[in-house]
Design an enzyme around this catalytic site. Structure first.
Site, PDB file in Angstrom:
ATOM      1  N   HIS A 154       0.852  -1.204   0.000  1.00  0.00           N
ATOM      2  CA  HIS A 154       0.000   0.000   0.000  1.00  0.00           C
ATOM      3  C   HIS A 154       0.888   1.256   0.000  1.00  0.00           C
ATOM      4  O   HIS A 154       0.862   2.070   0.932  1.00  0.00           O
ATOM      5  CB  HIS A 154      -0.883  -0.047   1.255  1.00  0.00           C
ATOM      6  CG  HIS A 154      -2.012   0.912   1.270  1.00  0.00           C
ATOM      7  ND1 HIS A 154      -1.866   2.276   1.180  1.00  0.00           N
ATOM      8  CD2 HIS A 154      -3.353   0.710   1.393  1.00  0.00           C
ATOM      9  CE1 HIS A 154      -3.038   2.861   1.242  1.00  0.00           C
ATOM     10  NE2 HIS A 154      -3.954   1.940   1.356  1.00  0.00           N
ATOM     11  N   GLU A 259      -0.511   1.594  -5.377  1.00  0.00           N
ATOM     12  CA  GLU A 259      -0.341   0.308  -4.710  1.00  0.00           C
ATOM     13  C   GLU A 259      -0.316  -0.824  -5.728  1.00  0.00           C
ATOM     14  O   GLU A 259      -0.945  -0.713  -6.793  1.00  0.00           O
ATOM     15  CB  GLU A 259      -1.506   0.111  -3.730  1.00  0.00           C
ATOM     16  CG  GLU A 259      -1.692   1.288  -2.783  1.00  0.00           C
ATOM     17  CD  GLU A 259      -3.071   1.346  -2.159  1.00  0.00           C
ATOM     18  OE1 GLU A 259      -3.620   2.452  -2.042  1.00  0.00           O
ATOM     19  OE2 GLU A 259      -3.609   0.288  -1.792  1.00  0.00           O
TER      20      GLU A 259
HETATM   21  O1  TA6 Z   1      -6.035   1.573  -0.719  1.00  0.00           O
HETATM   22  C1  TA6 Z   1      -7.034   2.541  -0.568  1.00  0.00           C
HETATM   23  C2  TA6 Z   1      -7.766   2.311   0.746  1.00  0.00           C
HETATM   24  O2  TA6 Z   1      -8.422   1.063   0.765  1.00  0.00           O
HETATM   25  C3  TA6 Z   1      -8.722   3.492   0.945  1.00  0.00           C
HETATM   26  O3  TA6 Z   1     -10.071   3.070   0.839  1.00  0.00           O
HETATM   27  C4  TA6 Z   1      -8.369   4.001   2.341  1.00  0.00           C
HETATM   28  O4  TA6 Z   1      -9.167   3.369   3.323  1.00  0.00           O
HETATM   29  C5  TA6 Z   1      -6.890   3.617   2.442  1.00  0.00           C
HETATM   30  O5  TA6 Z   1      -6.834   2.323   1.849  1.00  0.00           O
HETATM   31  C6  TA6 Z   1      -6.311   3.720   3.821  1.00  0.00           C
HETATM   32  O6  TA6 Z   1      -6.678   2.628   4.583  1.00  0.00           O
HETATM   33  P1  TA6 Z   1      -6.244   2.620   6.139  1.00  0.00           P
HETATM   34  O7  TA6 Z   1      -6.940   1.448   6.746  1.00  0.00           O
HETATM   35  O8  TA6 Z   1      -4.734   2.488   6.184  1.00  0.00           O
HETATM   36  O9  TA6 Z   1      -6.679   3.954   6.690  1.00  0.00           O
END
Ligand code: TA6
Length: 285
Positions: A154, A259
């Site tokens: 991520h 990501e």
């Molecule tokens: O990858 C995008 C995502 O799924 C968004 O929907 C947002 O929630 C982001 O990840 C951050 O997730 P987190 O749980 O680290 O706040």
């Protein structure tokens, strides 16, 4: 050189310092890469100034490891379990080509078994070269039952100005739009630019994506080298940034998540089987 030092909140982190002057850092907490610095001293990853560095809490920025679940796509905590656990440094070496390699390892814990009843071993191998960083994730099913898992790196990249930032390589690729009930949508732009929250899971993407940081005249190339068919592009923009407690209201202007992972078609592992996925990031200049 590779060593372990006390990081934020005294959490241990592995520091890799390349002969070129480039460096990278990965916390044992979550095997979380939090820094990749060019030989010229420029930080390429975003870490929120409000990020927590605490047991069983995710670090906001760098490369959170999303395994065995991506986002809320299942019953586990968002982005799964392993970014919340403390890993160990299994090995480290300097190779003949001067690349630095550190491997971190985690097996199931009481906390993971309480939420996900599967023994496993996962490893993250970080390889640092003068102008490239590679992350490789390996999952092994050490249980007597089959399990299925998703994996995403991520990655939060630092940019000078989101208004002068573009993502290239996803033209005419289908994506699921999290801002529109995961509606399948065709990417009809040659590049993605940002003027609102974007949260998209791109399917079966080309192996190379680029982040163009126009203000810094910099390109980060993302090479999906092993079994990483999917990509996610996310910027929270203003309203969501204000809702995230570990993220500054204005920080959406200095970051973009690009990501890579195996998300839409999760991996099923029989007992004893392993899966490997990796991504290489290159920076120019
Ligand atoms: O990858 C995008 C995502 O799924 C968004 O929907 C947002 O929630 C982001 O990840 C951050 O997730 P987190 O749980 O680290 O706040």
């Amino acid at each position: 050189m590779i060593n372990i030092v006390a990081g934020d909140n005294n959490l241990p982190k592995v520091v890799l310092t390349h002969a070129s002057g480039a460096s990278a850092e990965v916390y044992l907490h979550g095997a979380h890469v939090t820094s990749w610095v060019t030989a010229a001293g420029e930080e390429l990853f975003f870490i929120s100034r409000l990020s927590e560095f605490a047991p069983h809490r995710p670090i906001r920025g760098g490369i959170p490891l999303c395994w065995p679940q991506f986002s809320g796509q299942g019953p586990l905590p968002a982005h799964g379990l392993v970014r919340l656990e403390d890993w160990e440094l299994a090995s480290s070496e300097t190779r003949a080509d001067d690349s630095l390699v550190a491997t971190l390892r985690l097996s199931e814990t009481a906390a993971t078994l309480a939420l996900w009843p599967h023994p496993f071993t996962v490893e993250l191998t970080v390889t640092l070269q003068a102008t490239a960083l590679t992350v490789q994730f390996r999952a092994t099913n050490t249980s007597s039952d089959t399990f299925t898992s998703q994996l995403a790196f991520h990655s939060y990249f630092r940019v000078a100005d989101i208004n002068q930032t573009a993502v290239r390589g996803l033209h005419e690729v289908m994506y699921l739009d999290a801002m529109n009930e995961m509606k399948p949508t065709l990417e009809n732009g040659a590049e993605i630019r940002f003027a609102e929250e974007i949260d998209r899971v791109y399917l079966k993407t080309p192996d190379t994506l680029q982040i163009i940081d126009e203000a810094k005249n910099r390109t980060i190339t993302i090479e999906k080298s092993e079994d990483m068919p999917d990509a996610v592009i996310w910027n929270p923009w203003i309203a969501k940034a204000q809702r995230l407690p570990d993220y500054g209201d204005e920080e959406y202007q200095q970051m973009v998540c690009a990501e890579t992972g195996r998300i839409i078609d999760p991996v099923t592992l029989a007992p004893g089987e392993s899966w490997t996925g990796s991504t290489t990031f290159r920076v120019c200049p």
